[in-house]
Design a protein around this motif. Structure first.
Motif, PDB file in Angstrom:
ATOM      1  N   LEU A  41       0.675  -1.295   0.339  1.00  0.00           N
ATOM      2  CA  LEU A  41       0.250  -0.095   0.198  1.00  0.00           C
ATOM      3  C   LEU A  41       0.852   1.263  -0.330  1.00  0.00           C
ATOM      4  O   LEU A  41       1.902   1.480   0.348  1.00  0.00           O
ATOM      5  N   GLU A  42       0.555   2.071  -1.177  1.00  0.00           N
ATOM      6  CA  GLU A  42       1.462   3.151  -0.815  1.00  0.00           C
ATOM      7  C   GLU A  42      -0.068   4.742  -0.564  1.00  0.00           C
ATOM      8  O   GLU A  42      -0.398   4.440  -0.856  1.00  0.00           O
ATOM      9  N   ASN A  51     -12.385  19.612   3.411  1.00  0.00           N
ATOM     10  CA  ASN A  51     -11.243  18.141   3.520  1.00  0.00           C
ATOM     11  C   ASN A  51     -10.796  17.993   3.974  1.00  0.00           C
ATOM     12  O   ASN A  51      -9.376  18.708   2.908  1.00  0.00           O
ATOM     13  N   ILE A  52     -10.378  16.296   4.432  1.00  0.00           N
ATOM     14  CA  ILE A  52      -8.167  16.266   4.290  1.00  0.00           C
ATOM     15  C   ILE A  52      -8.308  15.040   3.952  1.00  0.00           C
ATOM     16  O   ILE A  52      -9.472  14.146   3.918  1.00  0.00           O
ATOM     17  N   THR A  53      -7.726  14.800   2.321  1.00  0.00           N
ATOM     18  CA  THR A  53      -7.774  13.594   1.752  1.00  0.00           C
ATOM     19  C   THR A  53      -6.094  13.008   1.491  1.00  0.00           C
ATOM     20  O   THR A  53      -5.396  13.706   1.705  1.00  0.00           O
ATOM     21  N   ILE A  54      -6.535  11.563   1.901  1.00  0.00           N
ATOM     22  CA  ILE A  54      -5.340  10.932   1.489  1.00  0.00           C
ATOM     23  C   ILE A  54      -5.325   9.346   0.606  1.00  0.00           C
ATOM     24  O   ILE A  54      -6.626   9.092   0.355  1.00  0.00           O
ATOM     25  N   SER A  55      -4.283   9.119  -0.052  1.00  0.00           N
ATOM     26  CA  SER A  55      -4.940   8.306  -1.416  1.00  0.00           C
ATOM     27  C   SER A  55      -3.826   7.523  -0.871  1.00  0.00           C
ATOM     28  O   SER A  55      -2.532   7.407  -0.719  1.00  0.00           O
ATOM     29  N   ILE A  56      -4.724   5.928  -1.540  1.00  0.00           N
ATOM     30  CA  ILE A  56      -4.027   4.877  -0.817  1.00  0.00           C
ATOM     31  C   ILE A  56      -4.055   4.269  -2.715  1.00  0.00           C
ATOM     32  O   ILE A  56      -4.410   3.956  -2.616  1.00  0.00           O
ATOM     33  N   TYR A  57      -2.664   3.399  -2.788  1.00  0.00           N
ATOM     34  CA  TYR A  57      -2.370   3.312  -4.486  1.00  0.00           C
ATOM     35  C   TYR A  57      -2.645   1.472  -3.911  1.00  0.00           C
ATOM     36  O   TYR A  57      -0.948   1.148  -2.930  1.00  0.00           O
ATOM     37  N   ASN A  58      -2.917   0.713  -4.279  1.00  0.00           N
ATOM     38  CA  ASN A  58      -3.171  -0.574  -4.195  1.00  0.00           C
ATOM     39  C   ASN A  58      -1.829  -1.755  -4.702  1.00  0.00           C
ATOM     40  O   ASN A  58      -2.598  -2.071  -6.551  1.00  0.00           O
ATOM     41  N   ASP A  94      -7.860  -7.966  -3.683  1.00  0.00           N
ATOM     42  CA  ASP A  94      -9.112  -6.858  -3.786  1.00  0.00           C
ATOM     43  C   ASP A  94      -8.323  -6.544  -2.277  1.00  0.00           C
ATOM     44  O   ASP A  94      -8.077  -7.462  -1.641  1.00  0.00           O
ATOM     45  N   ILE A  95      -8.092  -5.255  -1.952  1.00  0.00           N
ATOM     46  CA  ILE A  95      -7.784  -5.236   0.120  1.00  0.00           C
ATOM     47  C   ILE A  95      -8.833  -4.261   0.075  1.00  0.00           C
ATOM     48  O   ILE A  95      -9.149  -3.585  -0.439  1.00  0.00           O
ATOM     49  N   PHE A  96     -10.024  -4.325   1.321  1.00  0.00           N
ATOM     50  CA  PHE A  96     -10.693  -3.752   1.990  1.00  0.00           C
ATOM     51  C   PHE A  96     -10.095  -2.112   2.703  1.00  0.00           C
ATOM     52  O   PHE A  96      -8.879  -3.411   4.177  1.00  0.00           O
ATOM     53  N   VAL A  97      -9.589  -1.340   3.191  1.00  0.00           N
ATOM     54  CA  VAL A  97      -8.896  -0.515   3.772  1.00  0.00           C
ATOM     55  C   VAL A  97      -9.623   0.230   4.719  1.00  0.00           C
ATOM     56  O   VAL A  97     -10.281   1.278   4.197  1.00  0.00           O
ATOM     57  N   GLU A  98      -9.138   0.491   6.319  1.00  0.00           N
ATOM     58  CA  GLU A  98     -10.206   1.309   6.919  1.00  0.00           C
ATOM     59  C   GLU A  98      -8.587   2.541   7.439  1.00  0.00           C
ATOM     60  O   GLU A  98      -8.204   1.658   8.048  1.00  0.00           O
ATOM     61  N   ILE A  99      -8.718   3.221   7.460  1.00  0.00           N
ATOM     62  CA  ILE A  99      -7.950   4.649   8.149  1.00  0.00           C
ATOM     63  C   ILE A  99      -8.594   5.496   8.819  1.00  0.00           C
ATOM     64  O   ILE A  99      -9.628   5.926   8.780  1.00  0.00           O
ATOM     65  N   LYS A 124      -5.767   3.275  -7.418  1.00  0.00           N
ATOM     66  CA  LYS A 124      -5.520   4.310  -6.360  1.00  0.00           C
ATOM     67  C   LYS A 124      -7.250   4.195  -6.303  1.00  0.00           C
ATOM     68  O   LYS A 124      -8.025   4.671  -6.785  1.00  0.00           O
ATOM     69  N   GLU A 125      -7.617   4.375  -4.484  1.00  0.00           N
ATOM     70  CA  GLU A 125      -8.330   4.832  -4.058  1.00  0.00           C
ATOM     71  C   GLU A 125      -8.033   6.828  -3.672  1.00  0.00           C
ATOM     72  O   GLU A 125      -7.074   6.635  -2.415  1.00  0.00           O
ATOM     73  N   ILE A 126      -9.149   7.689  -3.165  1.00  0.00           N
ATOM     74  CA  ILE A 126      -9.219   8.414  -2.633  1.00  0.00           C
ATOM     75  C   ILE A 126      -9.780   8.632  -1.179  1.00  0.00           C
ATOM     76  O   ILE A 126     -11.174   7.918  -1.441  1.00  0.00           O
TER      77      ILE A 126
END
Length: 439
Positions: A57-58, A74-81, A86-91, A116-118
């Motif tokens: 995960l980047e 909005n506070i924005t964080i991007s994660i690249y798999n 498939d991965i379910f990610v929580e932050i 990548k998901e935002i």
């Protein structure tokens, strides 16, 4: 990295317990217990092994680093798999304590392989200044959804909370052509009262004879006059007091925040009108000085000078700031002094040193109406304590009106504004001075 079990694993263990209980009645309880535990923990280990490592995960912070005070941002964080699964990610982000309202619930999304998901969540800043958002806590499920891997990624980044930029944009739209009336009507620019030539027009009854252009009159064979407009590139300062009286709150906002927002808007309108805006901030000493200017670079300098200004609990030193200003500005200027005072003595102390700048400049003193004090003065008396509080409030309001009257009598323009009308009041006063007085 830490490991956590999921509800699915707990359910699987519960099924093993049921099988063990059934085995008890048939005489193989121990075997059933051992078998179920081996299966459950074997599946847990398999899920852990086949789930992607944290390196898959980047994670990075993106988006605007400039936030507006008391506005939802909005506070924005991007994660690249990077993994093929498939991965379910929580932050959950580390938010600076006390200074932000935010929903502390985890933000979760499925991220497809090599996508990548935002991730976004909203905060409401409650204080101006620079704040560091620290580590991001990340949690994601294994493919069998029996375990969750947890780790922290250090994404420390500084976010700056500025005066309410969205409110400034809203007021600027309302201040079309830099002129606002309290009732929302637009006032046309007053020509013929300035010193810069603007155009020629035919004489009408009531025009000043001294403005007749005799050459144009002879050429046209009818009276023609010169029409003037106010000068450009005049110096206008927002002088903002950060002393004790500006620390009081009105409707959840400090007087200092209201003054800063209005000062920034005034600077925008001044520049839009072709003049140059400057800034002075002070309390017991001078905190900042931005010389008159215009343009985007100048505006950024104003923003950087104002976002971290804090109020103090001390009485401001007017003598020092006025002496400092005299040494910095030699040109006749318009000064909008955003300040306040609690007692008639504080106002008199200011008036003693005010001539040092009012002699060669035009000064407008801007006060913010104390609604809390007016409310106390109108409070019905139900007990002896109420009578005392009401008497003090009435006396303070009387002193305030007396101080304003003294200033106006001495030729100093002093306006007391309601919080929601301060922008229009200050801009109208600037336009009035620009169109009717030379500075």
């Amino acid at each position: 990295m830490h490991l956590a079990i999921t509800k699915r694993f707990i359910f699987l263990m519960g099924s093993g317990i049921i099988i063990t209980i059934i085995g008890y009645f048939f005489g193989f309880a121990l075997s059933a217990f051992i078998f179920c535990n081996i299966i459950c923990f074997a599946l847990l280990v398999i899920d852990y092994i086949i789930s992607p490592s944290p390196d898959a995960l980047e994670i990075e912070r993106i988006g605007n680093e400039k936030l507006s005070l008391f506005q939802e941002e909005n506070i924005t964080i991007s994660i690249y798999n990077k993994s093929p699964k498939d991965i379910f990610v929580e932050i959950i982000d580390e938010i600076p304590d006390f200074h932000f309202d935010a929903d502390k619930k985890p933000v979760g999304k499925y991220i497809q392989p090599h996508r990548k998901e935002i991730f976004e969540y909203r905060v409401i800043p409650k204080k101006r200044g620079a704040f560091t958002f620290g580590k991001v806590h990340v949690r994601y499920e294994g493919p069998l959804k029996l375990c969750k891997k947890q780790f922290k990624e250090d994404l420390s980044k500084e976010y700056k909370v500025y005066p309410n930029l969205k409110d400034l944009r809203k007021h600027k739209l309302g201040a079309y052509n830099s002129i606002i009336h309290k009732d929302g009507r637009k006032e046309m620019k007053l020509l013929g009262r300035g010193t810069e030539f603007e155009s020629l027009r035919e004489y009408v009854y009531g025009d000043e004879y001294r403005k007749i252009n005799w050459k144009a009159t002879a050429r046209e064979n009818r009276p023609i006059i010169n029409q003037y407009e106010p000068e450009k590139n005049q110096h206008v300062y927002a002088m903002i007091d950060a002393g004790r009286p500006m620390s009081y709150s009105i409707r959840g906002h400090s007087k200092l925040d209201i003054a800063i927002n209005t000062g920034l808007l005034l600077c925008d309108i001044v520049n839009q009108n072709g003049d140059q805006s400057g800034l002075v901030t002070f309390s017991t000493e001078v905190h900042g000085f931005i010389p008159p200017g215009k343009g985007s670079v100048h505006r950024n300098s104003l923003m950087e000078a104002l976002y971290h200004i804090e109020h103090t609990k001390s009485t401001s030193n007017y003598e020092e700031v006025f002496f400092f200003f005299k040494g910095k500005e030699r040109r006749r200027s318009l000064i909008c002094l955003f300040t306040d005072f609690d007692t008639i003595e504080e106002a008199e102390d200011m008036m003693k040193v005010l001539p040092s700048i009012s002699k060669n400049n035009i000064v407008i003193i801007v006060l913010i109406k104390d609604e809390n004090l007016e409310k106390l003065a109108k409070t019905p008396i139900k007990k002896e304590e109420d009578a005392y509080i009401k008497a003090v409030a009435i006396e303070m309001l009387h002193d305030r009106k007396k101080a304003i009257s003294m200033l106006n009598t001495k030729g100093i323009m002093c306006i007391e504004c309601e919080p929601e009308k301060i922008a229009s009041d200050v801009i109208n006063k600037y336009i009035y001075v620009k169109n009717r007085m030379h500075f």
